[in-house]
Design a protein around this motif. Structure first.
Motif, PDB file in Angstrom:
ATOM      1  N   ASN A 192      47.363  28.036  31.462  1.00 56.27           N
ATOM      2  CA  ASN A 192      47.723  27.794  30.070  1.00 56.27           C
ATOM      3  C   ASN A 192      46.476  27.816  29.203  1.00 56.27           C
ATOM      4  N   ARG A 193      45.558  26.876  29.464  1.00 56.62           N
ATOM      5  CA  ARG A 193      44.344  26.768  28.646  1.00 56.62           C
ATOM      6  C   ARG A 193      43.440  27.984  28.813  1.00 56.62           C
ATOM      7  N   ARG A 194      43.347  28.504  30.042  1.00 54.16           N
ATOM      8  CA  ARG A 194      42.491  29.663  30.317  1.00 54.16           C
ATOM      9  C   ARG A 194      43.331  30.893  30.639  1.00 54.16           C
ATOM     10  N   LYS A 195      44.454  31.036  29.953  1.00 50.92           N
ATOM     11  CA  LYS A 195      45.385  32.116  30.265  1.00 50.92           C
ATOM     12  C   LYS A 195      44.788  33.493  29.986  1.00 50.92           C
ATOM     13  N   ALA A 196      44.137  33.655  28.828  1.00 47.77           N
ATOM     14  CA  ALA A 196      43.578  34.965  28.475  1.00 47.77           C
ATOM     15  C   ALA A 196      42.507  35.394  29.471  1.00 47.77           C
ATOM     16  N   LEU A 197      41.656  34.447  29.908  1.00 46.13           N
ATOM     17  CA  LEU A 197      40.627  34.772  30.889  1.00 46.13           C
ATOM     18  C   LEU A 197      41.261  35.163  32.223  1.00 46.13           C
ATOM     19  N   ALA A 198      42.284  34.406  32.634  1.00 46.99           N
ATOM     20  CA  ALA A 198      42.951  34.720  33.900  1.00 46.99           C
ATOM     21  C   ALA A 198      43.587  36.102  33.855  1.00 46.99           C
ATOM     22  N   TYR A 199      44.237  36.415  32.735  1.00 50.64           N
ATOM     23  CA  TYR A 199      44.824  37.747  32.599  1.00 50.64           C
ATOM     24  C   TYR A 199      43.740  38.819  32.535  1.00 50.64           C
ATOM     25  N   GLY A 200      42.610  38.496  31.909  1.00 52.34           N
ATOM     26  CA  GLY A 200      41.516  39.467  31.836  1.00 52.34           C
ATOM     27  C   GLY A 200      41.009  39.846  33.217  1.00 52.34           C
ATOM     28  N   ILE A 201      40.821  38.834  34.078  1.00 51.06           N
ATOM     29  CA  ILE A 201      40.364  39.108  35.443  1.00 51.06           C
ATOM     30  C   ILE A 201      41.434  39.875  36.222  1.00 51.06           C
ATOM     31  N   SER A 202      42.686  39.474  36.056  1.00 51.05           N
ATOM     32  CA  SER A 202      43.776  40.133  36.787  1.00 51.05           C
ATOM     33  C   SER A 202      43.897  41.598  36.404  1.00 51.05           C
ATOM     34  N   MET A 203      43.900  41.854  35.091  1.00 56.83           N
ATOM     35  CA  MET A 203      44.084  43.226  34.610  1.00 56.83           C
ATOM     36  C   MET A 203      42.853  44.095  34.848  1.00 56.83           C
ATOM     37  N   SER A 204      41.697  43.478  35.097  1.00 58.31           N
ATOM     38  CA  SER A 204      40.500  44.272  35.342  1.00 58.31           C
ATOM     39  C   SER A 204      40.605  45.065  36.632  1.00 58.31           C
ATOM     40  N   GLY A 205      41.572  44.728  37.466  1.00 62.58           N
ATOM     41  CA  GLY A 205      41.784  45.507  38.679  1.00 62.58           C
ATOM     42  C   GLY A 205      42.056  46.965  38.393  1.00 62.58           C
ATOM     43  N   SER A 206      42.725  47.241  37.272  1.00 61.66           N
ATOM     44  CA  SER A 206      42.994  48.625  36.892  1.00 61.66           C
ATOM     45  C   SER A 206      41.693  49.375  36.647  1.00 61.66           C
ATOM     46  N   GLY A 207      40.773  48.767  35.888  1.00 62.05           N
ATOM     47  CA  GLY A 207      39.507  49.422  35.595  1.00 62.05           C
ATOM     48  C   GLY A 207      38.626  49.574  36.818  1.00 62.05           C
ATOM     49  N   ILE A 208      38.533  48.503  37.624  1.00 65.34           N
ATOM     50  CA  ILE A 208      37.722  48.572  38.837  1.00 65.34           C
ATOM     51  C   ILE A 208      38.285  49.622  39.791  1.00 65.34           C
ATOM     52  N   GLY A 209      39.615  49.648  39.878  1.00 63.69           N
ATOM     53  CA  GLY A 209      40.246  50.640  40.745  1.00 63.69           C
ATOM     54  C   GLY A 209      39.933  52.059  40.312  1.00 63.69           C
ATOM     55  N   ILE A 210      40.004  52.317  39.001  1.00 67.42           N
ATOM     56  CA  ILE A 210      39.679  53.657  38.503  1.00 67.42           C
ATOM     57  C   ILE A 210      38.214  53.984  38.756  1.00 67.42           C
ATOM     58  N   PHE A 211      37.336  53.017  38.514  1.00 71.96           N
ATOM     59  CA  PHE A 211      35.897  53.235  38.719  1.00 71.96           C
ATOM     60  C   PHE A 211      35.580  53.628  40.158  1.00 71.96           C
ATOM     61  N   ILE A 212      36.247  52.966  41.101  1.00 74.69           N
ATOM     62  CA  ILE A 212      35.976  53.245  42.514  1.00 74.69           C
ATOM     63  C   ILE A 212      36.764  54.454  43.008  1.00 74.69           C
ATOM     64  N   LEU A 213      38.038  54.516  42.636  1.00 68.92           N
ATOM     65  CA  LEU A 213      38.910  55.532  43.212  1.00 68.92           C
ATOM     66  C   LEU A 213      38.676  56.925  42.646  1.00 68.92           C
ATOM     67  N   ALA A 214      38.258  57.040  41.371  1.00 71.64           N
ATOM     68  CA  ALA A 214      38.122  58.369  40.765  1.00 71.64           C
ATOM     69  C   ALA A 214      37.169  59.269  41.553  1.00 71.64           C
ATOM     70  N   PRO A 215      35.923  58.867  41.808  1.00 70.77           N
ATOM     71  CA  PRO A 215      35.054  59.738  42.621  1.00 70.77           C
ATOM     72  C   PRO A 215      35.504  59.844  44.071  1.00 70.77           C
ATOM     73  N   VAL A 216      36.076  58.752  44.609  1.00 68.11           N
ATOM     74  CA  VAL A 216      36.538  58.780  45.999  1.00 68.11           C
ATOM     75  C   VAL A 216      37.682  59.781  46.158  1.00 68.11           C
ATOM     76  N   VAL A 217      38.624  59.769  45.208  1.00 71.58           N
ATOM     77  CA  VAL A 217      39.744  60.705  45.265  1.00 71.58           C
ATOM     78  C   VAL A 217      39.263  62.147  45.174  1.00 71.58           C
TER      79      VAL A 217
END
Length: 469
Positions: free
Chosen positions: A122-147
């Motif tokens: 609740n109090r840190r909801k935006a931060l928690a969502y920020g970390i959770s959603m960052s998986g998309s960016g990290i995944g693209i960063f790693i997977l793009a050259p690997v793919v």
């Protein structure tokens, strides 16, 4: 007695059966209530919640990142199957559409994981969502050259097979999702249990009577109305319309960035590197924007920050046709990636601000469902424009104006609502100039709160506390 194909119900038997059933269920209801109260709690803002964040982080890597990396296969698909841009784009758009539209595939993982983060924070909801959603960016960063390397080594068929094995890690993510019962959920759960108990009593007393059927229909309609009453809120309707335009604009870039880069002379490895840059900056946008909007100075302006991020992505789209080299495309990838991560983080936060925590799961389901149709049609439409005009300009401009309109629509709706609040507060003061404070310090009128709750209904004047001094 049976009469034809129907039973004639004795009212006394119905009442007796109902009372007996309610008597049996009374102790069970009391026990369940005690258990629910023991388990119910406020969002812990930590503890196992961070494991939920980790699970959601992995889910976004396995779903959104893998989906967005399909654009690296675009040229191979187009060459192998000898199809134009519009036909080839259906591959990516169908994947995105099914994820948001059905209860199939990635949809069974993505929406529930996001909703679980909202339950634990609740109090840190935006931060928690920020970390959770960052998986998309990290995944693209790693997977793009690997793919790209996998395609070169094993062809596109082998690369897809390896990605499929990687996605099996979703089973591990699901094991982390431990349910939690909140105080806001307790009342709804108890009401639904009472409704089910009374319905069972009627059915056992007289299974075929019209009275029983009407009662069951009333209970079901009441439960659905309570669960989805946010659909009648004007704020949510405006948000839903804006999401349609926003989703139309955001999808084509992840399909056509690599083909566009190749069309202006960028190599395959450099085009994959652009996707990596987009992904890593997306991570920064997820985390930093979530952290910034959780600060006290911006906590009340998360809605405005959401609008700003969408508008900036729209402006980036408008500039893209003028960027004709890799050094110019890199700043674009950084800017677009940052604000893409920013508004993605705030979608659940803005939705929770409008509908509350209790209906967040259902509301997020509707919001992501609304992404489906734009995700389905926007890449093929953009491809058709490329095939027709021989240029990416029209496709990118249409996407940019779509995102800007989404931002302007939400901003205009919020401005109108604020003006109405101010006007009603002024009228309330004019109608009763003796507006005072009660002895307990509460204000006699709460126009703004009533307007938020009923949004357009007549303003209620509530007396709080004891008599005025």
């Amino acid at each position: 007695m049976p009469t034809g194909n129907h039973w004639t119900a004795d009212p006394s038997k119905i009442i007796t059966g109902l009372l007996e059933q309610l008597g049996k269920e009374e102790k069970r209801t009391e026990t369940m209530t005690k258990v629910n109260r023991a388990r119910s709690t406020s969002p812990p803002d930590g503890g196992w919640g961070w494991m939920i964040v980790a699970g959601c982080f992995l889910v976004t890597i396995c779903t959104r990142a893998v989906t967005r990396c399909i654009s690296i296969f675009f040229v191979d698909f187009q060459t192998n199957f000898s199809q134009d841009y519009a036909q080839t784009a259906w591959i990516h758009s169908i994947v995105d559409c099914v994820t948001m539209l059905c209860g199939l595939g990635f949809a069974l993982c993505y929406s529930p994981a996001i909703a679980m983060v909202g339950k634990y924070f609740n109090r840190r909801k935006a931060l928690a969502y920020g970390i959770s959603m960052s998986g998309s960016g990290i995944g693209i960063f790693i997977l793009a050259p690997v793919v790209q390397l996998l395609i070169e080594q094993f062809s596109w068929r082998g690369a897809l097979l390896i990605l499929g094995g990687f996605v099996l890690n979703l089973c591990v993510c699901g094991a982390l999702m431990r349910p939690i019962t909140l105080k806001d959920d307790q009342t709804t759960s108890e009401q639904n249990h009472v409704c089910r108990t009374e319905t069972q009593g009627f059915q056992q007393a007289s299974p075929s009577s019209s009275w029983t059927k009407e009662w069951v229909q009333t209970c079901l309609c009441g439960s659905l109305q309570q669960e989805y009453n946010f659909l009648l809120m004007s704020d949510f309707v405006v948000l839903a319309i804006s999401v349609l335009f926003m989703a139309y604009g955001c999808s084509p870039l992840f399909v056509y960035l690599v083909p566009y880069a190749l069309s202006i002379g960028v190599s395959h490895q450099q085009a994959a590197f652009l996707m990596s840059i987009l992904g890593v900056i997306d991570i920064i946008g997820n985390i930093t924007f979530g952290w910034l909007t959780d600060r006290r100075c911006l906590k009340n302006y998360q809605y405005i920050c959401y609008l700003f991020a969408i508008g900036m992505d729209g402006l980036c789209y408008l500039c893209l046709p003028m960027l004709q080299s890799l050094p110019l495309l890199m700043p674009f990838a950084c800017t677009f990636g940052y604000f893409d991560g920013a508004y993605v983080t705030l979608i659940p936060v803005v939705t929770a601000e409008i509908v509350g925590t209790t209906s967040l799961s259902s509301a997020l389901g509707v919001v992501y469902f609304l992404h489906a149709v734009p995700y389905l049609v926007s890449p093929p439409i953009a491809g058709w424009l490329v095939d027709t005009t021989g240029s990416y300009t029209a496709a990118f401009l249409l996407c940019g104006f779509s995102m800007i309109f989404s931002s302007v629509l939400l901003g205009f709706a919020r401005l109108v609502k604020k003006m109405r609040k101010t006007q009603l507060q002024f009228l309330a003061k004019e109608s009763d100039p003796k507006l005072q404070l009660w002895t307990n310090g509460s204000v006699a009128y709460s126009v703004a709160r009533e307007l938020d709750q009923k949004d357009g209904e007549s303003v209620a004047i509530a007396m709080l506390g004891s008599n005025p001094t």
